[in-house]
Design a protein around this motif. Structure first.
Motif, PDB file in Angstrom:
ATOM      1  N   ALA A 113      -8.752  41.164  25.681  1.00 26.03           N
ATOM      2  CA  ALA A 113      -9.320  41.858  26.593  1.00 26.03           C
ATOM      3  C   ALA A 113      -8.239  42.724  27.491  1.00 26.03           C
ATOM      4  CB  ALA A 113      -9.945  40.953  27.776  1.00 26.03           C
ATOM      5  N   ARG A 114      -7.128  42.357  27.942  1.00 25.78           N
ATOM      6  CA  ARG A 114      -6.199  43.107  28.696  1.00 25.78           C
ATOM      7  C   ARG A 114      -5.851  44.319  27.951  1.00 25.78           C
ATOM      8  NH1 ARG A 114      -0.927  40.897  31.167  1.00 25.78           N
ATOM      9  NH2 ARG A 114      -1.157  42.978  32.237  1.00 25.78           N
ATOM     10  N   TYR A 115      -5.599  44.288  26.645  1.00 28.54           N
ATOM     11  CA  TYR A 115      -5.047  45.563  26.015  1.00 28.54           C
ATOM     12  C   TYR A 115      -6.185  46.426  25.472  1.00 28.54           C
ATOM     13  CZ  TYR A 115      -0.686  43.610  27.144  1.00 28.54           C
ATOM     14  OH  TYR A 115       0.396  42.939  27.961  1.00 28.54           O
ATOM     15  N   THR A 116      -7.162  45.924  25.148  1.00 28.92           N
ATOM     16  CA  THR A 116      -8.646  46.594  24.554  1.00 28.92           C
ATOM     17  C   THR A 116      -9.448  47.133  25.526  1.00 28.92           C
ATOM     18  OG1 THR A 116      -8.385  45.579  22.476  1.00 28.92           O
ATOM     19  CG2 THR A 116     -10.199  46.733  22.801  1.00 28.92           C
ATOM     20  N   ARG A 117      -9.831  46.349  26.425  1.00 30.71           N
ATOM     21  CA  ARG A 117     -10.569  46.689  27.499  1.00 30.71           C
ATOM     22  C   ARG A 117      -9.877  47.025  28.637  1.00 30.71           C
ATOM     23  NH1 ARG A 117     -14.139  41.820  29.040  1.00 30.71           N
ATOM     24  NH2 ARG A 117     -15.116  43.407  30.099  1.00 30.71           N
ATOM     25  N   LYS A 118      -8.570  47.218  28.790  1.00 32.09           N
ATOM     26  CA  LYS A 118      -7.706  47.595  30.004  1.00 32.09           C
ATOM     27  C   LYS A 118      -7.982  47.013  31.126  1.00 32.09           C
ATOM     28  CE  LYS A 118      -6.125  50.728  26.716  1.00 32.09           C
ATOM     29  NZ  LYS A 118      -5.016  50.628  26.198  1.00 32.09           N
ATOM     30  N   LEU A 119      -8.271  45.576  30.975  1.00 34.48           N
ATOM     31  CA  LEU A 119      -8.475  44.941  32.336  1.00 34.48           C
ATOM     32  C   LEU A 119      -6.982  44.701  32.937  1.00 34.48           C
ATOM     33  CD1 LEU A 119     -10.998  42.001  31.280  1.00 34.48           C
ATOM     34  CD2 LEU A 119     -11.415  44.304  32.179  1.00 34.48           C
ATOM     35  N   SER A 120      -7.198  44.878  34.413  1.00 28.14           N
ATOM     36  CA  SER A 120      -5.717  44.173  34.964  1.00 28.14           C
ATOM     37  C   SER A 120      -5.448  42.618  34.818  1.00 28.14           C
ATOM     38  CB  SER A 120      -5.896  44.585  36.722  1.00 28.14           C
ATOM     39  OG  SER A 120      -7.046  43.368  37.094  1.00 28.14           O
ATOM     40  N   LYS A 121      -4.235  42.226  35.163  1.00 26.16           N
ATOM     41  CA  LYS A 121      -3.927  40.979  34.567  1.00 26.16           C
ATOM     42  C   LYS A 121      -4.906  39.975  35.665  1.00 26.16           C
ATOM     43  CE  LYS A 121      -0.186  37.635  34.661  1.00 26.16           C
ATOM     44  NZ  LYS A 121       1.240  37.490  34.703  1.00 26.16           N
ATOM     45  N   SER A 122      -4.836  40.349  36.726  1.00 25.50           N
ATOM     46  CA  SER A 122      -5.867  39.432  37.633  1.00 25.50           C
ATOM     47  C   SER A 122      -7.431  39.216  37.084  1.00 25.50           C
ATOM     48  CB  SER A 122      -5.794  39.823  38.990  1.00 25.50           C
ATOM     49  OG  SER A 122      -6.350  41.066  39.107  1.00 25.50           O
ATOM     50  N   GLU A 123      -7.789  40.656  36.726  1.00 24.69           N
ATOM     51  CA  GLU A 123      -9.178  40.538  36.001  1.00 24.69           C
ATOM     52  C   GLU A 123      -9.354  39.809  35.063  1.00 24.69           C
ATOM     53  OE1 GLU A 123     -10.889  44.652  37.320  1.00 24.69           O
ATOM     54  OE2 GLU A 123      -9.782  44.591  35.545  1.00 24.69           O
ATOM     55  N   ALA A 124      -8.316  39.801  34.007  1.00 23.32           N
ATOM     56  CA  ALA A 124      -8.050  39.236  32.737  1.00 23.32           C
ATOM     57  C   ALA A 124      -7.955  37.842  33.062  1.00 23.32           C
ATOM     58  CB  ALA A 124      -6.981  39.859  31.770  1.00 23.32           C
ATOM     59  N   VAL A 125      -7.292  37.197  33.979  1.00 31.75           N
ATOM     60  CA  VAL A 125      -6.937  35.799  34.075  1.00 31.75           C
ATOM     61  C   VAL A 125      -8.431  35.275  34.541  1.00 31.75           C
ATOM     62  CG1 VAL A 125      -6.077  34.073  35.755  1.00 31.75           C
ATOM     63  CG2 VAL A 125      -4.494  35.965  34.437  1.00 31.75           C
ATOM     64  N   GLU A 126      -8.926  36.087  35.741  1.00 35.26           N
ATOM     65  CA  GLU A 126     -10.055  35.477  36.135  1.00 35.26           C
ATOM     66  C   GLU A 126     -11.211  35.286  35.080  1.00 35.26           C
ATOM     67  OE1 GLU A 126     -13.858  36.464  39.508  1.00 35.26           O
ATOM     68  OE2 GLU A 126     -11.888  37.751  39.074  1.00 35.26           O
ATOM     69  N   LEU A 127     -11.285  36.321  34.117  1.00 37.08           N
ATOM     70  CA  LEU A 127     -12.501  36.206  32.859  1.00 37.08           C
ATOM     71  C   LEU A 127     -11.957  35.199  32.064  1.00 37.08           C
ATOM     72  CD1 LEU A 127     -14.483  37.388  31.299  1.00 37.08           C
ATOM     73  CD2 LEU A 127     -12.767  38.731  30.242  1.00 37.08           C
ATOM     74  N   GLY A 128     -10.723  34.962  31.679  1.00 32.28           N
ATOM     75  CA  GLY A 128     -10.092  34.028  30.743  1.00 32.28           C
ATOM     76  C   GLY A 128     -10.600  32.371  31.423  1.00 32.28           C
ATOM     77  N   GLU A 129     -10.227  32.522  32.559  1.00 33.16           N
ATOM     78  CA  GLU A 129     -10.639  31.031  33.210  1.00 33.16           C
ATOM     79  C   GLU A 129     -11.995  30.627  33.088  1.00 33.16           C
ATOM     80  OE1 GLU A 129      -8.714  31.568  36.974  1.00 33.16           O
ATOM     81  OE2 GLU A 129      -6.747  30.694  36.296  1.00 33.16           O
ATOM     82  N   ARG A 130     -12.787  31.752  33.332  1.00 29.84           N
ATOM     83  CA  ARG A 130     -14.397  31.335  33.365  1.00 29.84           C
ATOM     84  C   ARG A 130     -14.761  31.161  32.019  1.00 29.84           C
ATOM     85  NH1 ARG A 130     -15.687  36.043  35.351  1.00 29.84           N
ATOM     86  NH2 ARG A 130     -16.379  37.044  33.395  1.00 29.84           N
ATOM     87  N   LEU A 131     -14.152  31.494  30.936  1.00 30.04           N
ATOM     88  CA  LEU A 131     -14.332  31.442  29.387  1.00 30.04           C
ATOM     89  C   LEU A 131     -13.963  30.115  28.867  1.00 30.04           C
ATOM     90  CD1 LEU A 131     -14.112  35.213  28.114  1.00 30.04           C
ATOM     91  CD2 LEU A 131     -16.244  33.840  28.669  1.00 30.04           C
ATOM     92  N   LEU A 132     -12.820  29.849  29.173  1.00 32.72           N
ATOM     93  CA  LEU A 132     -12.363  28.447  28.983  1.00 32.72           C
ATOM     94  C   LEU A 132     -13.234  27.393  29.491  1.00 32.72           C
ATOM     95  CD1 LEU A 132      -8.298  28.906  29.213  1.00 32.72           C
ATOM     96  CD2 LEU A 132      -9.802  28.538  27.336  1.00 32.72           C
ATOM     97  N   ASP A 133     -13.681  27.510  30.811  1.00 32.49           N
ATOM     98  CA  ASP A 133     -14.409  26.702  31.580  1.00 32.49           C
ATOM     99  C   ASP A 133     -15.900  26.581  30.895  1.00 32.49           C
ATOM    100  OD1 ASP A 133     -15.416  24.884  33.882  1.00 32.49           O
ATOM    101  OD2 ASP A 133     -16.618  26.457  34.092  1.00 32.49           O
ATOM    102  N   ARG A 134     -16.463  27.590  30.285  1.00 37.91           N
ATOM    103  CA  ARG A 134     -17.629  27.733  29.783  1.00 37.91           C
ATOM    104  C   ARG A 134     -17.438  27.021  28.171  1.00 37.91           C
ATOM    105  NH1 ARG A 134     -20.662  33.590  27.752  1.00 37.91           N
ATOM    106  NH2 ARG A 134     -22.481  32.320  26.987  1.00 37.91           N
TER     107      ARG A 134
END
Length: 269
Positions: A113-134
């Motif tokens: 997500a960081r390198y293909t979708r060009k998300l910032s680190k904070s955006e990627a971490v927020e997304l990753g935490e949400r998906l791990l919870d899912r």
């Protein structure tokens, strides 16, 4: 009529002298869950890999999320860019997880997500935490793959796939490397994705899972589609003698599927 997110037509693929796919036609509608079944060597995984061009078909057409490819011949640079565009709209979940062993669960999820979708680190971490919870792994974000069970690794792999926000997810035997208890963890997550309306194509031998989850079950053998039908028909009233003999070998759940039965009832109201 809306374009199907996955369509393959007259697809051929050989490895040396072995012809694995022999003119396969298949379309998957938006939000549909299609399960591919069949004996080993029937071409299921090759078909799945051809859908996002991890394997280059020898002939035929592939249309994935609006990106159309006429297969055969040499790829141009433009074709290479189109392949990458198509792959950004799909995600693949592999049988053996394919996690980076030197990265934590969270880092595995957000890397693409960081390198293909060009998300910032904070955006990627927020997304990753949400998906791990899912996928039920919020408490495992900092664990490395060596400290995760097989079921947990596969759930991390599914979270990684979802981080790309794909239109289509392709799953190749996502539970075959797991024992029954761990399979249940992963199947529960996949059921949740189906309930959310995600388009999926799944290679599996789990007949109970296919009964419960699939909108359509496809039987392949010797590189061709033998039969395809909704689960209530496929498992209870198959038209092909080959399907009946295959089911006698693999059937692990002789009971009718309540979800499919309910769907049948609604269609006849």
């Amino acid at each position: 009529m809306a374009r199907c997110p996955v369509e393959v037509a007259k697809l051929h693929k050989s490895f040396g002298d072995l012809e694995v796919l022999k003119g396969v036609d298949l379309a998957v509608a938006k939000g549909e869950v299609v399960v591919l079944m069949g004996p080993s060597g029937s071409g299921k995984t090759t078909l799945l890999r051809c859908m996002n061009l991890l394997e280059e078909p020898d002939a035929g057409q592939v249309d994935i999320c609006g990106c159309r490819f006429d297969c055969g011949g040499r790829q141009s640079r433009k074709r290479g860019r189109e392949v990458q565009r198509a792959r950004r709209r799909t995600a693949m979940v592999f049988q053996h997880f394919n996690l980076f062993p030197h990265m934590s669960a969270l880092a595995n999820v957000i890397e693409g997500a960081r390198y293909t979708r060009k998300l910032s680190k904070s955006e990627a971490v927020e997304l990753g935490e949400r998906l791990l919870d899912r996928v039920g792994l919020a408490g495992k974000r900092d664990e490395f793959p060596s400290r995760l069970s097989g079921g947990q690794k596969q759930r991390v792999a599914i979270a990684r796939a979802l981080a790309m926000e794909p239109e289509v997810v392709l799953l190749d035997e996502p539970t075959s490397a797991l024992d029954p208890e761990l399979r249940a963890e992963v199947l529960q997550v996949i059921r949740g994705l189906a309930d959310d309306g995600l388009t999926m194509v799944i290679v599996t031998h789990e007949t109970k899972f296919a009964r419960d989850l699939a909108d359509r079950v496809v039987l392949m053998e010797h590189g061709v589609i033998v039969e395809q039908a909704e689960p209530a028909v496929f498992f209870n009233r198959p038209s092909s003698p080959r399907t009946r003999s295959f089911l006698r070998l693999v059937e692990d759940d002789p009971l009718p599927n309540p979800r499919a039965a309910s769907r049948d009832a609604e269609e006849h109201v």
